[in-house]
Design a protein around this motif. Structure first.
Motif, mmCIF file in Angstrom:
data_model
loop_
_atom_site.group_PDB
_atom_site.id
_atom_site.type_symbol
_atom_site.label_atom_id
_atom_site.label_comp_id
_atom_site.label_asym_id
_atom_site.label_seq_id
_atom_site.Cartn_x
_atom_site.Cartn_y
_atom_site.Cartn_z
ATOM 1 N N GLU A 9 59.904 45.816 -5.730
ATOM 2 C CA GLU A 9 59.244 45.231 -6.901
ATOM 3 C C GLU A 9 57.935 45.948 -7.225
ATOM 4 N N VAL A 10 57.242 46.406 -6.186
ATOM 5 C CA VAL A 10 56.013 47.181 -6.387
ATOM 6 C C VAL A 10 56.347 48.468 -7.142
ATOM 7 N N MET A 11 57.423 49.155 -6.739
ATOM 8 C CA MET A 11 57.796 50.412 -7.385
ATOM 9 C C MET A 11 58.266 50.214 -8.825
ATOM 10 N N GLU A 12 58.646 49.001 -9.178
ATOM 11 C CA GLU A 12 58.989 48.720 -10.568
ATOM 12 C C GLU A 12 57.736 48.650 -11.445
ATOM 13 N N LEU A 13 56.578 48.424 -10.809
ATOM 14 C CA LEU A 13 55.312 48.293 -11.545
ATOM 15 C C LEU A 13 54.502 49.576 -11.620
ATOM 16 N N ILE A 14 54.366 50.254 -10.478
ATOM 17 C CA ILE A 14 53.500 51.433 -10.439
ATOM 18 C C ILE A 14 54.342 52.697 -10.287
ATOM 19 N N PRO A 15 53.837 53.835 -10.776
ATOM 20 C CA PRO A 15 54.627 55.066 -10.753
ATOM 21 C C PRO A 15 54.645 55.802 -9.413
ATOM 22 N N ASN A 16 53.834 55.381 -8.454
ATOM 23 C CA ASN A 16 53.739 56.090 -7.176
ATOM 24 C C ASN A 16 55.051 56.016 -6.399
ATOM 25 N N ARG A 17 55.444 57.150 -5.809
ATOM 26 C CA ARG A 17 56.655 57.247 -5.012
ATOM 27 C C ARG A 17 56.353 58.005 -3.726
ATOM 28 N N TYR A 18 57.319 57.981 -2.786
ATOM 29 C CA TYR A 18 57.178 58.725 -1.539
ATOM 30 C C TYR A 18 56.818 60.168 -1.866
ATOM 31 N N PRO A 19 55.870 60.747 -1.186
ATOM 32 C CA PRO A 19 55.178 60.255 0.001
ATOM 33 C C PRO A 19 53.833 59.590 -0.301
ATOM 34 N N ILE A 20 53.589 59.186 -1.525
ATOM 35 C CA ILE A 20 52.273 58.625 -1.846
ATOM 36 C C ILE A 20 52.364 57.217 -2.443
ATOM 37 N N CYS A 21 53.323 56.434 -1.973
ATOM 38 C CA CYS A 21 53.366 55.013 -2.309
ATOM 39 C C CYS A 21 52.957 54.264 -1.042
ATOM 40 N N TYR A 22 51.795 53.626 -1.082
ATOM 41 C CA TYR A 22 51.217 53.061 0.127
ATOM 42 C C TYR A 22 51.238 51.543 0.214
ATOM 43 N N ILE A 23 51.954 50.871 -0.665
ATOM 44 C CA ILE A 23 52.007 49.410 -0.608
ATOM 45 C C ILE A 23 53.376 48.995 -0.077
ATOM 46 N N ASP A 24 53.378 48.257 1.028
ATOM 47 C CA ASP A 24 54.633 47.779 1.601
ATOM 48 C C ASP A 24 55.050 46.448 0.998
ATOM 49 N N TYR A 25 54.084 45.596 0.717
ATOM 50 C CA TYR A 25 54.362 44.335 0.037
ATOM 51 C C TYR A 25 53.063 43.694 -0.413
ATOM 52 N N VAL A 26 53.205 42.704 -1.285
ATOM 53 C CA VAL A 26 52.051 41.959 -1.790
ATOM 54 C C VAL A 26 52.085 40.565 -1.182
ATOM 55 N N ASP A 27 50.962 40.172 -0.556
ATOM 56 C CA ASP A 27 50.840 38.861 0.090
ATOM 57 C C ASP A 27 50.444 37.776 -0.901
ATOM 58 N N GLU A 28 49.440 38.088 -1.718
ATOM 59 C CA GLU A 28 48.893 37.118 -2.666
ATOM 60 C C GLU A 28 48.593 37.826 -3.982
ATOM 61 N N LEU A 29 48.757 37.091 -5.081
ATOM 62 C CA LEU A 29 48.492 37.669 -6.388
ATOM 63 C C LEU A 29 48.030 36.573 -7.338
ATOM 64 N N GLU A 30 46.843 36.783 -7.885
ATOM 65 C CA GLU A 30 46.295 35.907 -8.910
ATOM 66 C C GLU A 30 46.052 36.802 -10.126
ATOM 67 N N PRO A 31 47.048 36.914 -11.031
ATOM 68 C CA PRO A 31 46.966 37.873 -12.142
ATOM 69 C C PRO A 31 45.619 37.829 -12.871
ATOM 70 N N GLY A 32 45.094 39.041 -13.090
ATOM 71 C CA GLY A 32 43.816 39.166 -13.784
ATOM 72 C C GLY A 32 42.605 38.911 -12.906
ATOM 73 N N LYS A 33 42.830 38.531 -11.633
ATOM 74 C CA LYS A 33 41.694 38.198 -10.763
ATOM 75 C C LYS A 33 41.709 38.920 -9.418
ATOM 76 N N LYS A 34 42.740 38.644 -8.594
ATOM 77 C CA LYS A 34 42.698 39.137 -7.223
ATOM 78 C C LYS A 34 44.096 39.378 -6.664
ATOM 79 N N ILE A 35 44.180 40.365 -5.756
ATOM 80 C CA ILE A 35 45.426 40.664 -5.047
ATOM 81 C C ILE A 35 45.104 40.944 -3.583
ATOM 82 N N ILE A 36 46.033 40.594 -2.712
ATOM 83 C CA ILE A 36 46.002 41.032 -1.318
ATOM 84 C C ILE A 36 47.373 41.640 -1.047
#
Length: 145
Positions: A9-36
């Protein structure tokens, strides 16, 4: 623990791919405010071949890139920016507090401070086991569709 977004799902949002995609998953998301988000650091990372042989340390610039990718997800999950691309406009007050090594689980926190038009600022912190590994302030720019 429930993942808010998986790696696919992360790769559906951002253009980064191997070897420079560094997000394994998103724990928390408050759109427009904060992400972990989470980056699991493994010895199989390409950059460990040269940084440093016999003493693998994740380069600081890649910790900042991981934070920026988390920020991109947050920004692009905001309704006004859907379908666009987020870019780093500036990095201020970057500080590195401890090494990130294979086996570490890096929690990436990115909190938007303000947005005016397509430019904004955010505070970002990378932690390992609850201790700060790196922190900075980002200026980001959201490109046109």
């Amino acid at each position: 623990m429930t993942k808010v977004l998986t790696a696919v799902e992360v790769m559906e949002l951002i253009p980064n791919r191997y070897p420079i995609c560094y997000i394994d998953y998103v724990d928390e998301l408050e759109p427009g405010k904060k992400i972990i988000a989470t980056k699991n650091v493994t010895i199989n990372e390409d950059f460990f071949q040269g940084h440093f042989p016999g003493n693998p340390v994740m380069p600081g610039v890649l910790i900042l890139e991981s934070l920026a990718q988390a920020g991109s997800i947050l920004i692009l999950k905001s309704e006004e920016f859907l379908g666009r691309t987020a870019y780093i406009g500036g990095i201020n007050k970057a500080k590195f507090r401890q090494k990130v090594v294979p086996g570490d689980v890096v929690k990436l926190s990115f909190e938007i401070i303000k947005i005016k038009g397509s430019v904004g600022t955010a505070n970002a912190i990378a932690t390992v086991e609850g201790k700060k590994a790196a922190e900075c302030e980002f200026t980001f720019i959201v490109g046109q569709q």
